[in-house]
Every structure is written in C-alpha cells, then in structure tokens.
Design a protein around this motif. Structure first.
Motif, short mmCIF file in Angstrom:
data_model
loop_
_atom_site.label_atom_id
_atom_site.label_comp_id
_atom_site.label_asym_id
_atom_site.label_seq_id
_atom_site.Cartn_x
_atom_site.Cartn_y
_atom_site.Cartn_z
N GLN A 114 0.83 -1.20 0.00
CA GLN A 114 0.00 0.00 0.00
C GLN A 114 0.87 1.25 0.00
O GLN A 114 0.57 2.22 -0.70
N SER A 115 1.95 1.23 0.74
CA SER A 115 2.87 2.36 0.78
C SER A 115 3.52 2.58 -0.59
O SER A 115 3.69 3.72 -1.03
N ALA A 116 3.85 1.50 -1.26
CA ALA A 116 4.45 1.60 -2.60
C ALA A 116 3.44 2.18 -3.59
O ALA A 116 3.81 2.99 -4.46
N ILE A 117 2.19 1.79 -3.48
CA ILE A 117 1.15 2.33 -4.37
C ILE A 117 0.96 3.82 -4.10
O ILE A 117 0.86 4.62 -5.03
N LYS A 118 0.95 4.19 -2.82
CA LYS A 118 0.82 5.61 -2.47
C LYS A 118 1.99 6.40 -3.05
O LYS A 118 1.81 7.50 -3.59
N SER A 119 3.18 5.86 -2.94
CA SER A 119 4.36 6.52 -3.49
C SER A 119 4.23 6.69 -5.00
O SER A 119 4.57 7.75 -5.56
N PHE A 120 3.75 5.65 -5.67
CA PHE A 120 3.53 5.72 -7.11
C PHE A 120 2.57 6.85 -7.46
O PHE A 120 2.83 7.67 -8.34
N TRP A 121 1.44 6.92 -6.74
CA TRP A 121 0.46 7.98 -6.99
C TRP A 121 1.07 9.36 -6.74
O TRP A 121 0.79 10.31 -7.48
N TYR B 298 -3.77 15.65 -5.33
CA TYR B 298 -4.61 15.02 -4.31
C TYR B 298 -3.88 13.87 -3.61
O TYR B 298 -4.36 13.36 -2.60
N SER B 299 -2.72 13.50 -4.10
CA SER B 299 -2.00 12.38 -3.50
C SER B 299 -1.59 12.67 -2.05
O SER B 299 -1.39 11.74 -1.27
N GLY B 300 -1.47 13.94 -1.69
CA GLY B 300 -1.13 14.29 -0.32
C GLY B 300 -2.21 13.91 0.68
O GLY B 300 -1.97 13.87 1.89
N LEU B 301 -3.41 13.63 0.20
CA LEU B 301 -4.53 13.26 1.07
C LEU B 301 -4.65 11.74 1.25
O LEU B 301 -5.48 11.28 2.02
N LEU B 302 -3.83 10.97 0.54
CA LEU B 302 -3.93 9.52 0.58
C LEU B 302 -3.43 8.97 1.91
O LEU B 302 -2.52 9.51 2.53
N THR B 303 -4.04 7.87 2.33
CA THR B 303 -3.62 7.19 3.56
C THR B 303 -3.37 5.72 3.25
O THR B 303 -3.90 5.17 2.27
N THR B 304 -2.55 5.10 4.08
CA THR B 304 -2.27 3.67 3.94
C THR B 304 -2.46 3.01 5.29
O THR B 304 -2.50 3.67 6.32
N ALA B 305 -2.53 1.69 5.26
CA ALA B 305 -2.65 0.93 6.51
C ALA B 305 -1.37 1.10 7.32
O ALA B 305 -0.28 1.24 6.76
N ALA B 306 -1.52 1.09 8.61
CA ALA B 306 -0.36 1.18 9.49
C ALA B 306 0.46 -0.10 9.37
O ALA B 306 -0.08 -1.19 9.19
N ALA B 307 1.77 0.05 9.43
CA ALA B 307 2.63 -1.13 9.38
C ALA B 307 2.38 -1.96 10.63
O ALA B 307 2.27 -1.42 11.74
N PRO B 308 2.29 -3.28 10.47
CA PRO B 308 2.06 -4.12 11.64
C PRO B 308 3.27 -4.09 12.57
O PRO B 308 4.40 -3.88 12.11
N PRO B 309 3.05 -4.28 13.85
CA PRO B 309 4.20 -4.30 14.77
C PRO B 309 5.14 -5.45 14.41
O PRO B 309 4.69 -6.51 13.96
N THR B 310 6.42 -5.22 14.60
CA THR B 310 7.39 -6.25 14.25
C THR B 310 7.31 -7.41 15.22
O THR B 310 7.03 -7.25 16.40
N SER B 311 7.56 -8.58 14.69
CA SER B 311 7.57 -9.78 15.53
C SER B 311 9.00 -10.15 15.88
O SER B 311 9.25 -11.17 16.51
#
Length: 169
Positions: free
Chosen positions: A16-23, A40-53
């Motif tokens: 999702q972060s890579a797609i946001k970067s592309f946009w 409008y790409s500045g308004l985009l949001t992505t899922a939070a990165a999961p906590p590391t295991s």
C-alpha cells in the motif's frame, strides 16, 4: 480513485505504501506537465505497518555467541549485532570499504541517508573484522573465495540459530 486503489489492492502495508508513493510521483509529474492543477495524493492514507515480531538478542544470547565465535559464521552474526548493517549491506562490503586505521566501515544501500554511511568498528568485533580481511577475498564475508549470496547466508544464519537454540531472523 487513488485511495480506492490503495484500500482494495488486497495487500499489506508495504505494498500500500508503494502504491501511495507511485500515486505521489504520478501526481507530481501530472502537475509539472499542467495536466492537473491540484495534487490530491497528499490526502492519501495507507494501513499502518504491523508491529514487528522480531525480538532483540538478549545479553545471554550475545554471550553465547561470543562463546561460540570460533564456529563457522558465528563471527558474522556478532559483526551484524555490533555494526547494524542489513544482510545485503554487510555481504556487499569489500576490503576497500574497511578502514582499520580510522576504525570504520563504509557502505549501505536502500535510502539516501543509508548510502555510503560510515559505521564505526566496535572494539569487540575489530579482531573478527581483521580476521575476515586476512582471508583476502573480494568481500569482507566470502564463501569459498567468492561473494556470499543472501540466500546462502540465510542458510548459515538458520543453522547457527538452530545450533545455539536461538530464534532470530
């Protein structure tokens, strides 16, 4: 439409972060070309990165590694712990990247801040680095006189973790 593309891509935070970067890049290009008047790409949001295991090595585990430092490849784990290199970065280091006089290693990849980064050689791992340099291979860490592929190194790592009863990636 851009946000919908991110939300419904079906993949995790990294994609999702890579797609946001592309946009963002596409939006910037379109603005420069006068195709759009607002980004409008500045308004985009992505899922939070999961906590590391991932869990850090405990002091007891580090002591165990030092006790087994003479075993094959255990020294490389200690070099990782005391330098902070990524696997690909450490495996890419050449003898020219090591300055024993200054007590530094120079390397790094991935980000602008990470490239050509100078990392001090901790006094505890200096003998390990010197021993690796004495092998006179094309890289600091070599296997059979050649560069070590990341996939091969991961096998060495897995074997060390299993032999010493540790669970780290």
């Amino acid at each position: 439409h851009m946000q919908d593309c991110i939300d419904n891509c079906g993949y995790g935070a990294s994609t999702q972060s890579a797609i946001k970067s592309f946009w963002t890049h596409l939006d910037k290009f379109a603005l420069e070309m006068d195709i759009i008047t607002r980004q409008y790409s500045g308004l985009l949001t992505t899922a939070a990165a999961p906590p590391t295991s991932r869990t850090p090595f405990t002091p007891e585990e580090v002591s165990r590694l030092w006790e087994h430092q003479a075993e094959p490849w255990v020294d490389s784990v200690l070099i990782f712990l005391y330098s902070g290199w990524r696997i690909s970065e450490l495996l890419a280091l050449t003898p020219a990247d090591i300055d024993l006089e200054a007590g530094t290693m120079k390397g790094g990849t991935k980000t602008d801040a990470g490239k050509n980064r100078v990392v001090p050689i901790h006094s505890k791992i200096r003998p390990l680095v010197e021993a690796r340099l004495a092998d006179a291979g094309p890289r600091l860490l070599c296997y059979q006189g050649k560069r070590v592929p990341v996939s091969t190194y991961r096998l060495f790592w897995r074997d060390i973790m299993k032999r010493l009863g540790m669970k780290h990636v």
